[in-house]
Motif scaffolding. Structure first.
Motif, PDB file in Angstrom:
ATOM      1  N   ILE A 102       0.869  -1.176   0.000  1.00 42.95           N
ATOM      2  CA  ILE A 102       0.000   0.000   0.000  1.00 42.95           C
ATOM      3  C   ILE A 102       0.902   1.220   0.000  1.00 42.95           C
ATOM      4  N   ALA A 103       0.716   2.092  -0.986  1.00 42.15           N
ATOM      5  CA  ALA A 103       1.487   3.326  -1.069  1.00 42.15           C
ATOM      6  C   ALA A 103       0.571   4.502  -0.727  1.00 42.15           C
ATOM      7  N   LEU A 139       5.866   7.268  -6.193  1.00 42.40           N
ATOM      8  CA  LEU A 139       6.318   6.359  -7.253  1.00 42.40           C
ATOM      9  C   LEU A 139       7.716   5.803  -6.955  1.00 42.40           C
ATOM     10  N   SER A 140       8.545   6.592  -6.320  1.00 44.52           N
ATOM     11  CA  SER A 140       9.865   6.104  -5.915  1.00 44.52           C
ATOM     12  C   SER A 140       9.727   4.992  -4.876  1.00 44.52           C
ATOM     13  N   ASN A 141       8.772   5.167  -3.935  1.00 36.62           N
ATOM     14  CA  ASN A 141       8.509   4.117  -2.943  1.00 36.62           C
ATOM     15  C   ASN A 141       8.099   2.815  -3.628  1.00 36.62           C
ATOM     16  N   LEU A 142       7.235   2.934  -4.631  1.00 37.33           N
ATOM     17  CA  LEU A 142       6.764   1.747  -5.346  1.00 37.33           C
ATOM     18  C   LEU A 142       7.889   1.079  -6.132  1.00 37.33           C
ATOM     19  N   ASP A 144      11.081   1.157  -5.317  1.00 37.14           N
ATOM     20  CA  ASP A 144      11.908   0.477  -4.316  1.00 37.14           C
ATOM     21  C   ASP A 144      11.324  -0.891  -3.984  1.00 37.14           C
ATOM     22  N   PHE A 145      10.008  -0.929  -3.796  1.00 37.05           N
ATOM     23  CA  PHE A 145       9.361  -2.197  -3.475  1.00 37.05           C
ATOM     24  C   PHE A 145       9.494  -3.183  -4.627  1.00 37.05           C
ATOM     25  N   GLU A 146       9.216  -2.718  -5.832  1.00 37.95           N
ATOM     26  CA  GLU A 146       9.259  -3.595  -7.013  1.00 37.95           C
ATOM     27  C   GLU A 146      10.650  -4.195  -7.210  1.00 37.95           C
ATOM     28  N   GLN A 147      11.667  -3.401  -6.945  1.00 43.49           N
ATOM     29  CA  GLN A 147      13.039  -3.854  -7.172  1.00 43.49           C
ATOM     30  C   GLN A 147      13.654  -4.538  -5.959  1.00 43.49           C
ATOM     31  N   GLY A 148      12.871  -4.659  -4.900  1.00 39.17           N
ATOM     32  CA  GLY A 148      13.358  -5.341  -3.710  1.00 39.17           C
ATOM     33  C   GLY A 148      14.343  -4.542  -2.885  1.00 39.17           C
ATOM     34  N   HIS A 149      14.348  -3.229  -3.073  1.00 35.32           N
ATOM     35  CA  HIS A 149      15.245  -2.374  -2.308  1.00 35.32           C
ATOM     36  C   HIS A 149      14.597  -1.969  -0.975  1.00 35.32           C
ATOM     37  N   PRO A 150      15.373  -1.756   0.067  1.00 33.74           N
ATOM     38  CA  PRO A 150      14.804  -1.224   1.316  1.00 33.74           C
ATOM     39  C   PRO A 150      14.208   0.154   1.059  1.00 33.74           C
ATOM     40  N   CYS A 151      13.064   0.425   1.677  1.00 37.70           N
ATOM     41  CA  CYS A 151      12.408   1.725   1.496  1.00 37.70           C
ATOM     42  C   CYS A 151      12.421   2.470   2.824  1.00 37.70           C
ATOM     43  N   ALA A 152      13.051   3.619   2.834  1.00 36.98           N
ATOM     44  CA  ALA A 152      13.154   4.412   4.067  1.00 36.98           C
ATOM     45  C   ALA A 152      11.801   4.913   4.538  1.00 36.98           C
ATOM     46  N   ASN A 153      10.808   4.913   3.646  1.00 37.14           N
ATOM     47  CA  ASN A 153       9.489   5.453   3.988  1.00 37.14           C
ATOM     48  C   ASN A 153       8.483   4.370   4.365  1.00 37.14           C
ATOM     49  N   GLU A 154       8.961   3.150   4.593  1.00 35.20           N
ATOM     50  CA  GLU A 154       8.061   2.088   5.052  1.00 35.20           C
ATOM     51  C   GLU A 154       7.703   2.328   6.504  1.00 35.20           C
ATOM     52  N   ILE A 155       6.457   2.052   6.857  1.00 35.02           N
ATOM     53  CA  ILE A 155       6.014   2.173   8.248  1.00 35.02           C
ATOM     54  C   ILE A 155       5.476   0.827   8.715  1.00 35.02           C
ATOM     55  N   LYS A 156       5.765   0.514   9.966  1.00 32.98           N
ATOM     56  CA  LYS A 156       5.363  -0.764  10.527  1.00 32.98           C
ATOM     57  C   LYS A 156       4.681  -0.543  11.866  1.00 32.98           C
ATOM     58  N   ALA A 157       3.862  -1.516  12.248  1.00 29.86           N
ATOM     59  CA  ALA A 157       3.129  -1.409  13.507  1.00 29.86           C
ATOM     60  C   ALA A 157       4.071  -1.379  14.697  1.00 29.86           C
ATOM     61  N   VAL A 164      -1.302  -9.777   7.255  1.00 32.26           N
ATOM     62  CA  VAL A 164      -1.558 -10.327   5.909  1.00 32.26           C
ATOM     63  C   VAL A 164      -0.389 -10.053   4.963  1.00 32.26           C
ATOM     64  N   GLU A 165       0.723  -9.620   5.549  1.00 33.73           N
ATOM     65  CA  GLU A 165       1.982  -9.421   4.814  1.00 33.73           C
ATOM     66  C   GLU A 165       1.864  -8.394   3.694  1.00 33.73           C
ATOM     67  N   ILE A 166       1.186  -7.288   4.002  1.00 32.30           N
ATOM     68  CA  ILE A 166       1.145  -6.153   3.092  1.00 32.30           C
ATOM     69  C   ILE A 166       2.039  -5.057   3.666  1.00 32.30           C
ATOM     70  N   LYS A 167       2.992  -4.599   2.870  1.00 28.72           N
ATOM     71  CA  LYS A 167       3.848  -3.508   3.313  1.00 28.72           C
ATOM     72  C   LYS A 167       3.137  -2.178   3.103  1.00 28.72           C
ATOM     73  N   VAL A 168       3.484  -1.206   3.932  1.00 31.86           N
ATOM     74  CA  VAL A 168       2.876   0.125   3.843  1.00 31.86           C
ATOM     75  C   VAL A 168       3.991   1.163   3.750  1.00 31.86           C
ATOM     76  N   VAL A 169       3.915   2.007   2.740  1.00 36.79           N
ATOM     77  CA  VAL A 169       4.881   3.092   2.578  1.00 36.79           C
ATOM     78  C   VAL A 169       4.110   4.406   2.492  1.00 36.79           C
ATOM     79  N   ARG A 170       4.782   5.487   2.828  1.00 39.85           N
ATOM     80  CA  ARG A 170       4.095   6.781   2.863  1.00 39.85           C
ATOM     81  C   ARG A 170       5.009   7.883   2.320  1.00 39.85           C
ATOM     82  N   VAL A 171       4.499   9.115   2.341  1.00 36.07           N
ATOM     83  CA  VAL A 171       5.263  10.299   1.956  1.00 36.07           C
ATOM     84  C   VAL A 171       5.449  11.129   3.221  1.00 36.07           C
TER      85      VAL A 171
END
Length: 341
Positions: free
Chosen positions: A72-73, A313-316, A318-331, A90-97
């Motif tokens: 989810i972006a 789009l940069s976050n997406l 990163d996800f597509e290419q398997g790169h770590p995303c600095a803007n990912e948020i976790k519980a 449910v193993e969905i990653k969440v990224v934000r701006v």
């Protein structure tokens, strides 16, 4: 990567398509909001792009995951509309701006203050009607007034600097004090009770979390300086609307300027001019002469939309290419209760 974009407006499409030239994602734009009833529209899309009033609760997330969504972006900084625990389950990653244009929101906040103080909305309408009387337009100097800022992250800090330029004294409250705020002249951190008691203008710049939900309530309103100006350009749920209405009626709140509203998901971003709005609390707020409401437009500048699109789009990518995303948020990630906005 196939990406479905919910809550699409013309400007969303314009800026996302422009930024996508550098990423080549397959963007599909939908006008409906995401919720439990519309989640099935994302079937077959590994990525879903959401805005502030889309609802990604546990049931919605379960449907998304079952239909192939893996990320989810968010094209926003706030993430209170996503159940992060359910997303992890449910193993969905969440990224934000996290930061797009804090200047846009800070400047809009100042605009609301000036609008309320100098009655610019009344003055504009009067002159258009050839009424040049000044009765009822009396304001006050901002110079020398005390401004209370709850949340001194990126937006709160810029707002503080602007108000310092007006010659205001600054009181800050934040669970995570910002050294840059303390470096501004005529500024200091205080306990919330002291801020409420002394602020002539109170501005909210903190995220909506369980700890901050209805931060402005009957109790905190009673602690405020009588006739205070209350401004909220952060999230509607920070304010208990019924308590604020009572505060306006008693005169405890002398001015209210809001760009957000706790039930805005049924109102904002849509043209409802030909309908009867059923939200009685909102209608009551609109009836007060000392209240100014804008429809979640504080972020709405060209600079901000360009930044949001680029980061989303940069976050997406990163996800597509398997790169770590600095803007990912976790519980499990520790988020500052105040200063993360």
């Amino acid at each position: 990567m196939k990406v479905v974009v919910f809550s699409t407006k013309k400007y969303d499409r314009q800026f996302l398509e422009a930024a996508n030239v550098d990423h080549n994602h397959e963007l599909v734009f939908l006008e409906p909001q995401l919720n439990e009833l519309t989640a099935s529209l994302a079937e077959g899309f590994p990525a879903v792009c959401l805005f502030v009033n889309d609802i990604a609760n546990a049931q919605t997330l379960a449907t998304l995951a079952a239909n192939g969504t893996r990320v989810i972006a968010l094209r926003s900084a706030g993430f209170n509309n996503v159940d992060l625990h359910a997303a992890a389950a449910v193993e969905i990653k969440v990224v934000r701006v996290p930061a797009y244009s804090p200047y846009a929101v800070a400047e809009h906040t100042v605009g609301l203050i000036l609008m309320l103080n100098r009655k610019l909305y009344r003055a504009y309408n009067r002159v258009r009607d050839d009424n040049f009387s000044l009765d009822g337009l009396l304001g006050f100097n901002l110079h020398g007034r005390t401004v209370g800022i709850i949340g001194t992250g990126k937006i709160g800090l810029i707002f503080a600097r602007i108000m310092h330029g007006f010659g205001c004294s600054l009181l800050g409250y934040d669970a995570y004090p910002n050294p840059e705020f303390e470096a501004i002249g005529a500024s200091r951190y205080v306990e919330l009770s002291e801020l409420l008691e002394n602020a002539d203008i109170l501005s909210l710049h903190c995220p909506l979390l369980p700890e901050t939900h209805h931060l402005i309530n009957a109790n905190t309103i009673n602690q405020m300086k009588p006739g205070v100006m209350l401004i909220n350009t952060s999230r509607g749920g920070l304010i208990d609307t019924k308590a604020v209405i009572k505060g306006i009626k008693t005169g405890q709140i002398g001015y209210l300027g809001i760009d957000v509203y706790e039930q805005e998901d049924n109102l904002f971003f849509e043209d409802l001019s030909d309908t009867v709005i059923q939200d009685d609390a909102f209608q009551q707020l609109q009836s007060f002469s000392n209240v100014v409401i804008t429809a979640h437009q504080a972020f709405f500048t060209r600079d901000a939309l360009e930044s949001i699109a680029r980061t989303t789009l940069s976050n997406l990518t990163d996800f597509e290419q398997g790169h770590p995303c600095a803007n990912e948020i976790k519980a499990t990630k520790k988020v500052a209760v105040m200063g993360s906005v």
